[in-house]
Design a protein around this motif. Structure first.
Motif, mmCIF file in Angstrom:
data_model
loop_
_atom_site.group_PDB
_atom_site.id
_atom_site.type_symbol
_atom_site.label_atom_id
_atom_site.label_comp_id
_atom_site.label_asym_id
_atom_site.label_seq_id
_atom_site.Cartn_x
_atom_site.Cartn_y
_atom_site.Cartn_z
ATOM 1 N N GLY A 180 -20.269 68.461 24.856
ATOM 2 C CA GLY A 180 -20.301 69.733 24.011
ATOM 3 C C GLY A 180 -20.316 69.529 22.309
ATOM 4 O O GLY A 180 -20.893 70.232 21.805
ATOM 5 N N VAL A 227 -17.170 71.971 28.464
ATOM 6 C CA VAL A 227 -18.346 71.496 27.765
ATOM 7 C C VAL A 227 -18.640 72.926 26.814
ATOM 8 O O VAL A 227 -19.175 73.070 25.503
ATOM 9 N N THR A 280 -18.719 73.374 22.531
ATOM 10 C CA THR A 280 -20.262 73.775 21.914
ATOM 11 C C THR A 280 -19.771 74.948 20.782
ATOM 12 O O THR A 280 -20.661 74.934 19.929
#
Length: 267
Positions: A131, A159, A163
């Motif tokens: 991420g 993940v 991000t």
């Protein structure tokens, strides 16, 4: 308001924390205000439902309003229901159920500009690292992230949280076998740069003009020898102090920003 944390709807949302359910349904969770905000802003057509607590609605009224303007289903829930839905230990008042939609690998390659910068993840298993690399690729202006079939599922809650919304900002193609991934990039005229501590070329000395891809390996053991040998050049980030190495996300971000700098100077 949804009040029953044991309802079928709540259980169905919570089940998206499992990879098998995500694969079967094509849906996944975006948890927290940053992820939900960017999903609603950049890809509302891929958002199925938004769930928000009264506190979340009070803290982030602009997200709720944007979701309603986009004609999304917004459901008010109790904190207990949101806790039961989310994978995060401390949910932050908002979660969205999203549909996964990614370009086909060939289509993503065809859309690359002549000076494309691509980030390739091979055998990356740590959700936080994956991420963070996607977030770094977004920040550095990369044109595409490609994740091999031997890597972590980028739709997993950890993940997606890592991000911080960048998953919605640039194309991310997943599930590509490594040989097909490298062959496809090379056929498109993209130079393959292996980022590896065994590299003889230092990052400040590598030619970053033209289309190129940074090929990153596993967090613990780096790039497989066959993958490294298949690349056009092997590059290492110089270590000036006593650190043994840099972790994957740090090294990837440095490489991608070097590309961004070279591309900016060339334009």
């Amino acid at each position: 308001m949804l009040t029953n944390p044991r309802s079928d709807r709540v259980r169905a949302v919570r089940a998206l924390s499992r990879r098998s359910v995500r694969s079967r349904t094509g849906e996944f969770l975006a948890e927290g205000p940053q992820s939900v905000r960017e999903a609603v802003r950049f890809a509302p057509e891929h958002v199925r439902d938004v769930y928000v607590t009264p506190d979340g609605a009070e803290r982030h009224p602009e997200i709720v309003e944007a979701a309603r303007v986009a004609r999304l289903f917004v459901h008010e829930v109790t904190p207990e229901v949101l806790d039961a839905m989310c994978d995060a230990e401390h949910p932050q008042g908002l979660v969205a159920v999203c549909r996964w939609a990614e370009p086909a690998f060939d289509a993503a390659l065809a859309a690359l500009p002549p000076d494309a910068v691509v980030c390739v993840l091979t055998n990356v298993r740590d959700p936080g690292n994956a991420g963070t690399v996607i977030r770094g690729a977004d920040a550095a202006g990369a044109d595409l992230v490609v994740v091999s079939d031997s890597s972590v599922d980028v739709r997993s809650p950890k993940v997606v949280r890592s991000t911080v919304g960048s998953l919605w900002h640039l194309p991310v193609v997943t599930g590509v076998p490594i040989p097909a991934l490298l062959e496809g990039l090379r056929a498109r005229g993209v130079r393959l740069l292996a980022a590896d501590g065994a590299g003889e070329t230092l990052l400040p000395d590598v030619d970053l003009t033209g289309a190129h891809a940074w090929v990153m390996g596993n967090e613990a053991w780096g790039l497989e020898a066959a993958v490294r040998d298949a690349c056009d050049e092997v590059v290492r980030v110089p270590i000036h102090g006593h650190a043994e190495s840099l972790n994957l996300a740090m090294a990837a971000t440095l490489c991608l920003y070097a590309s961004a700098g070279a591309r900016g100077a060339a334009r």
